[in-house]
Design a protein around this motif. Structure first.
Motif, PDB file in Angstrom:
ATOM      1  N   GLY A   1      22.089 -41.707 -15.140  1.00  0.00           N
ATOM      2  CA  GLY A   1      22.699 -42.827 -14.429  1.00  0.00           C
ATOM      3  C   GLY A   1      22.756 -44.086 -15.273  1.00  0.00           C
ATOM      4  O   GLY A   1      23.768 -44.779 -15.324  1.00  0.00           O
ATOM      5  N   SER A   2      21.659 -44.409 -15.978  1.00  0.00           N
ATOM      6  CA  SER A   2      21.638 -45.599 -16.846  1.00  0.00           C
ATOM      7  C   SER A   2      22.646 -45.455 -17.973  1.00  0.00           C
ATOM      8  O   SER A   2      23.333 -46.421 -18.341  1.00  0.00           O
ATOM      9  CB  SER A   2      20.235 -45.798 -17.424  1.00  0.00           C
ATOM     10  OG  SER A   2      19.340 -46.233 -16.427  1.00  0.00           O
ATOM     11  N   SER A   3      22.743 -44.262 -18.538  1.00  0.00           N
ATOM     12  CA  SER A   3      23.695 -44.016 -19.616  1.00  0.00           C
ATOM     13  C   SER A   3      25.121 -44.237 -19.142  1.00  0.00           C
ATOM     14  O   SER A   3      25.927 -44.876 -19.820  1.00  0.00           O
ATOM     15  CB  SER A   3      23.525 -42.585 -20.137  1.00  0.00           C
ATOM     16  OG  SER A   3      24.542 -42.266 -21.060  1.00  0.00           O
ATOM     17  N   ARG A   4      25.430 -43.720 -17.948  1.00  0.00           N
ATOM     18  CA  ARG A   4      26.779 -43.832 -17.404  1.00  0.00           C
ATOM     19  C   ARG A   4      27.139 -45.281 -17.119  1.00  0.00           C
ATOM     20  O   ARG A   4      28.234 -45.752 -17.451  1.00  0.00           O
ATOM     21  CB  ARG A   4      26.854 -43.006 -16.114  1.00  0.00           C
ATOM     22  CG  ARG A   4      28.080 -42.186 -15.966  1.00  0.00           C
ATOM     23  CD  ARG A   4      28.034 -41.166 -14.849  1.00  0.00           C
ATOM     24  NE  ARG A   4      27.046 -41.387 -13.824  1.00  0.00           N
ATOM     25  CZ  ARG A   4      25.914 -40.694 -13.728  1.00  0.00           C
ATOM     26  NH1 ARG A   4      25.624 -39.763 -14.597  1.00  0.00           N
ATOM     27  NH2 ARG A   4      25.056 -40.933 -12.748  1.00  0.00           N
TER      28      ARG A   4
ATOM     29  N   PHE B   1      19.194 -52.455 -13.321  1.00  0.00           N
ATOM     30  CA  PHE B   1      19.812 -52.032 -12.050  1.00  0.00           C
ATOM     31  C   PHE B   1      19.448 -50.588 -11.721  1.00  0.00           C
ATOM     32  O   PHE B   1      18.991 -50.286 -10.607  1.00  0.00           O
ATOM     33  CB  PHE B   1      21.335 -52.187 -12.155  1.00  0.00           C
ATOM     34  CG  PHE B   1      22.066 -51.922 -10.872  1.00  0.00           C
ATOM     35  CD1 PHE B   1      22.364 -52.960 -10.004  1.00  0.00           C
ATOM     36  CD2 PHE B   1      22.458 -50.639 -10.521  1.00  0.00           C
ATOM     37  CE1 PHE B   1      23.040 -52.714  -8.812  1.00  0.00           C
ATOM     38  CE2 PHE B   1      23.126 -50.379  -9.336  1.00  0.00           C
ATOM     39  CZ  PHE B   1      23.417 -51.431  -8.476  1.00  0.00           C
ATOM     40  N   THR B   2      19.626 -49.680 -12.681  1.00  0.00           N
ATOM     41  CA  THR B   2      19.374 -48.267 -12.397  1.00  0.00           C
ATOM     42  C   THR B   2      17.882 -47.973 -12.247  1.00  0.00           C
ATOM     43  O   THR B   2      17.492 -47.134 -11.431  1.00  0.00           O
ATOM     44  CB  THR B   2      19.977 -47.369 -13.482  1.00  0.00           C
ATOM     45  OG1 THR B   2      19.542 -47.824 -14.779  1.00  0.00           O
ATOM     46  CG2 THR B   2      21.487 -47.398 -13.442  1.00  0.00           C
ATOM     47  N   LEU B   3      17.028 -48.665 -13.012  1.00  0.00           N
ATOM     48  CA  LEU B   3      15.586 -48.477 -12.847  1.00  0.00           C
ATOM     49  C   LEU B   3      15.112 -48.972 -11.477  1.00  0.00           C
ATOM     50  O   LEU B   3      14.224 -48.384 -10.860  1.00  0.00           O
ATOM     51  CB  LEU B   3      14.826 -49.209 -13.950  1.00  0.00           C
ATOM     52  CG  LEU B   3      14.928 -48.624 -15.366  1.00  0.00           C
ATOM     53  CD1 LEU B   3      14.244 -49.545 -16.364  1.00  0.00           C
ATOM     54  CD2 LEU B   3      14.329 -47.225 -15.429  1.00  0.00           C
ATOM     55  N   ALA B   4      15.727 -50.044 -11.000  1.00  0.00           N
ATOM     56  CA  ALA B   4      15.313 -50.629  -9.721  1.00  0.00           C
ATOM     57  C   ALA B   4      15.674 -49.739  -8.536  1.00  0.00           C
ATOM     58  O   ALA B   4      14.942 -49.704  -7.541  1.00  0.00           O
ATOM     59  CB  ALA B   4      15.935 -52.016  -9.543  1.00  0.00           C
ATOM     60  N   ILE B   5      16.794 -49.011  -8.615  1.00  0.00           N
ATOM     61  CA  ILE B   5      17.195 -48.175  -7.475  1.00  0.00           C
ATOM     62  C   ILE B   5      16.780 -46.716  -7.671  1.00  0.00           C
ATOM     63  O   ILE B   5      17.071 -45.868  -6.837  1.00  0.00           O
ATOM     64  CB  ILE B   5      18.717 -48.259  -7.219  1.00  0.00           C
ATOM     65  CG1 ILE B   5      19.513 -47.648  -8.370  1.00  0.00           C
ATOM     66  CG2 ILE B   5      19.144 -49.691  -6.948  1.00  0.00           C
ATOM     67  CD1 ILE B   5      21.009 -47.557  -8.094  1.00  0.00           C
ATOM     68  N   ARG B   6      16.056 -46.436  -8.750  1.00  0.00           N
ATOM     69  CA  ARG B   6      15.600 -45.073  -9.021  1.00  0.00           C
ATOM     70  C   ARG B   6      14.602 -44.626  -7.949  1.00  0.00           C
ATOM     71  O   ARG B   6      13.660 -45.332  -7.625  1.00  0.00           O
ATOM     72  CB  ARG B   6      14.951 -45.011 -10.401  1.00  0.00           C
ATOM     73  CG  ARG B   6      14.491 -43.623 -10.823  1.00  0.00           C
ATOM     74  CD  ARG B   6      14.063 -43.604 -12.278  1.00  0.00           C
ATOM     75  NE  ARG B   6      12.975 -44.534 -12.560  1.00  0.00           N
ATOM     76  CZ  ARG B   6      12.376 -44.644 -13.748  1.00  0.00           C
ATOM     77  NH1 ARG B   6      12.786 -43.891 -14.765  1.00  0.00           N
ATOM     78  NH2 ARG B   6      11.398 -45.509 -13.918  1.00  0.00           N
TER      79      ARG B   6
ATOM     80  N   GLU C   1      21.668 -47.411  -1.067  1.00  0.00           N
ATOM     81  CA  GLU C   1      22.735 -48.371  -0.760  1.00  0.00           C
ATOM     82  C   GLU C   1      22.172 -49.775  -0.520  1.00  0.00           C
ATOM     83  O   GLU C   1      22.665 -50.761  -1.067  1.00  0.00           O
ATOM     84  CB  GLU C   1      23.526 -47.880   0.448  1.00  0.00           C
ATOM     85  CG  GLU C   1      24.276 -46.580   0.152  1.00  0.00           C
ATOM     86  CD  GLU C   1      24.922 -45.984   1.392  1.00  0.00           C
ATOM     87  OE1 GLU C   1      24.424 -46.263   2.510  1.00  0.00           O
ATOM     88  OE2 GLU C   1      25.895 -45.242   1.242  1.00  0.00           O
ATOM     89  N   GLU C   2      21.110 -49.854   0.331  1.00  0.00           N
ATOM     90  CA  GLU C   2      20.506 -51.164   0.581  1.00  0.00           C
ATOM     91  C   GLU C   2      19.890 -51.751  -0.683  1.00  0.00           C
ATOM     92  O   GLU C   2      19.999 -52.943  -0.947  1.00  0.00           O
ATOM     93  CB  GLU C   2      19.432 -51.044   1.673  1.00  0.00           C
ATOM     94  CG  GLU C   2      19.989 -50.994   3.084  1.00  0.00           C
ATOM     95  CD  GLU C   2      20.349 -49.584   3.501  1.00  0.00           C
ATOM     96  OE1 GLU C   2      20.377 -48.695   2.618  1.00  0.00           O
ATOM     97  OE2 GLU C   2      20.598 -49.365   4.690  1.00  0.00           O
ATOM     98  N   GLY C   3      19.217 -50.893  -1.445  1.00  0.00           N
ATOM     99  CA  GLY C   3      18.614 -51.362  -2.691  1.00  0.00           C
ATOM    100  C   GLY C   3      19.659 -51.897  -3.651  1.00  0.00           C
ATOM    101  O   GLY C   3      19.460 -52.931  -4.299  1.00  0.00           O
ATOM    102  N   SER C   4      20.786 -51.208  -3.737  1.00  0.00           N
ATOM    103  CA  SER C   4      21.878 -51.661  -4.607  1.00  0.00           C
ATOM    104  C   SER C   4      22.417 -53.006  -4.145  1.00  0.00           C
ATOM    105  O   SER C   4      22.695 -53.898  -4.961  1.00  0.00           O
ATOM    106  CB  SER C   4      23.006 -50.624  -4.614  1.00  0.00           C
ATOM    107  OG  SER C   4      22.565 -49.394  -5.124  1.00  0.00           O
ATOM    108  N   GLY C   5      22.548 -53.168  -2.831  1.00  0.00           N
ATOM    109  CA  GLY C   5      23.027 -54.443  -2.306  1.00  0.00           C
ATOM    110  C   GLY C   5      22.098 -55.595  -2.656  1.00  0.00           C
ATOM    111  O   GLY C   5      22.543 -56.691  -3.018  1.00  0.00           O
TER     112      GLY C   5
END
Length: 436
Positions: free
Chosen positions: A150-153, A362-367, A374-378
């Motif tokens: 995910g982080s790579s993408r 971003f990706t580490l935080a929602i891992r 979805e909420e975490g991403s928001g």
């Protein structure tokens, strides 16, 4: 707390046509969105020294302009999530692009008056449109495909954002600073009120061009068959979410202030770069000349993201983040304590080390958030509002000197380093989700 943002994360297969090829085409189109919002955001790095001269602002008033831009992320994130849930992913993107176009046209009005207040309002409108795109696109890219990449993408797609940030200073430097008296004058030159008024008009052409491109892109996306992400699976995810708490996930809870610190560091460096480089003890350039060096800073970010996308396929993202955070701390310290070309090139190098920070944090935080993704991403998108704190650096620059204000940037790099080494470790892991 942000609501669903149109990305299925509960492990069920979405309703989509065309298989993996369809998603690859969608990601290619999304790359153009990343490019455009990067391009428009970084125009501010050139616009701020221009407006500082036009309206005779101090550093606090100048950085307040950028603060208004990032305050939009705080106020627009939750409405954006609700809008995406209501009208769907594709229509929301089109609306976001049209909002940005309206703000860009509004900037021509601000330049015609000219008005500091109208400028603030129109930049808020543009940033609100970008927020809508951010809330949708970042988690969408993150959850499509294997969770371990995910982080790579996201770094790969963010690299196109950096391509926009690399080209924007050249575009704006030529069309804004290159056609204005303040942009081509030597440091300390006196500029009359009539010349300031004429300078304000140089903003009109670039923003008209930006508005046209945004409208064209909105039309293209409106007609493009983006894959639908099934509503039935979203409803199941809603039920799952009630069983869990976001606040038990240390990587998210600490990821939010880390994102705020990173944005403060990135925006502070970028927005004060032109004024920093043009100082007599650094490079003694005009603002127009300094804007060309600014493109090198953003170019380093683009290179770093392409490289980071490859590196993170081999090395854990938190390890890569720790190395880049330590590198950023070193080059910011050099820029703070030295003068001349060494200080200038050290600040340019910050772009390379900042490159992977946003998508990786971003990706580490929602891992491991599972149905809470979805909420975490928001919440992580709302954290982008941390860029509004750049006004603190402007205040420090006014009182203690521009170069000394980068002590704040050093503190931010230390926070990111601590997160990479310790804070990013997930707790209460609910499992990563894949949208195939």
């Amino acid at each position: 707390m942000a609501g669903p943002i149109g990305v299925t994360t509960n492990g069920a297969a979405p309703a989509a046509s065309g298989g993996g090829g369809s998603y690859r085409k969608a990601l290619s189109l999304l790359a153009s969105l990343f490019f455009m919002w990067g391009f428009i955001t970084v125009i501010n790095g050139v616009l701020l020294p221009h407006l500082r001269s036009v309206f005779e602002l101090d550093y606090t008033q100048t950085t307040l302009i950028e603060s208004v831009w990032f305050i939009a992320y705080f106020f627009a994130s939750i409405p954006s999530a609700k809008l995406i849930e209501r009208v769907g992913y594709q229509r929301a993107i089109v609306i976001g692009l049209l909002i940005m176009a309206a703000g860009a046209l509004g900037m021509t009005l601000a330049a015609s008056l000219p008005s500091y207040g109208v400028t603030l309002v129109m930049l808020f409108v543009i940033a609100s449109g970008i927020t809508l795109l951010q809330v949708a696109a970042n988690p969408y890219v993150t959850v499509i495909g294997p969770p371990e990449t995910g982080s790579s993408r996201l770094n790969l797609v963010q690299a196109f954002n950096s391509l926009g940030t690399t080209l924007a200073p050249l575009f704006a430097g030529y069309l804004i600073l290159g056609r204005s008296r303040s942009g081509t004058a030597e440091a300390g030159a006196t500029i009359s009120q009539a010349q300031r008024y004429a300078d304000a008009q140089s903003v009109i052409l670039p923003y008209v061009l930006v508005a046209i491109v945004l409208v064209v892109l909105a039309v293209v996306i409106a007609r493009f068959p983006l894959p639908a992400l099934g509503g039935a699976t979203q409803r199941a995810a809603k039920a799952d979410r009630h069983q869990h708490s976001l606040w038990k996930h240390r990587n998210l809870v600490l990821g939010i202030p880390t994102m705020i610190a990173y944005l403060l560091a990135e925006i502070g460096v970028a927005n004060l770069f032109v004024n920093f480089v043009s100082q007599p003890q650094i490079a003694a350039t005009t603002h127009e000349q300094a804007s060309r060096y600014l493109s090198l800073l953003w170019g380093g970010m683009m290179v770093g993201r392409f490289a980071g996308s490859f590196i993170m396929q081999k090395i854990a993202p938190e390890r890569v983040l720790s190395v880049f955070a330590f590198g950023a701390l070193i080059v910011v310290a050099i820029a703070t304590f030295t003068t001349g070309p060494v200080a200038m090139w050290s600040l340019i190098a910050v772009g390379l080390f900042h490159s992977i920070m946003f998508p990786t944090i971003f990706t580490l935080a929602i891992r491991g958030l599972g149905p809470l993704t979805e909420e975490g991403s928001g919440l992580m998108i709302m954290a982008i509002a941390g860029g509004a704190l750049v006004v603190v650096q402007g205040w420090l620059a006014d009182r203690y000197g521009l170069q000394n204000s980068f002590f704040l940037t050093m503190a931010c790099e230390i926070i990111v380093l601590a997160y990479a080494l310790w804070g990013s470790k997930p707790t209460a892991d609910l499992g990563d989700q894949t949208v195939a």
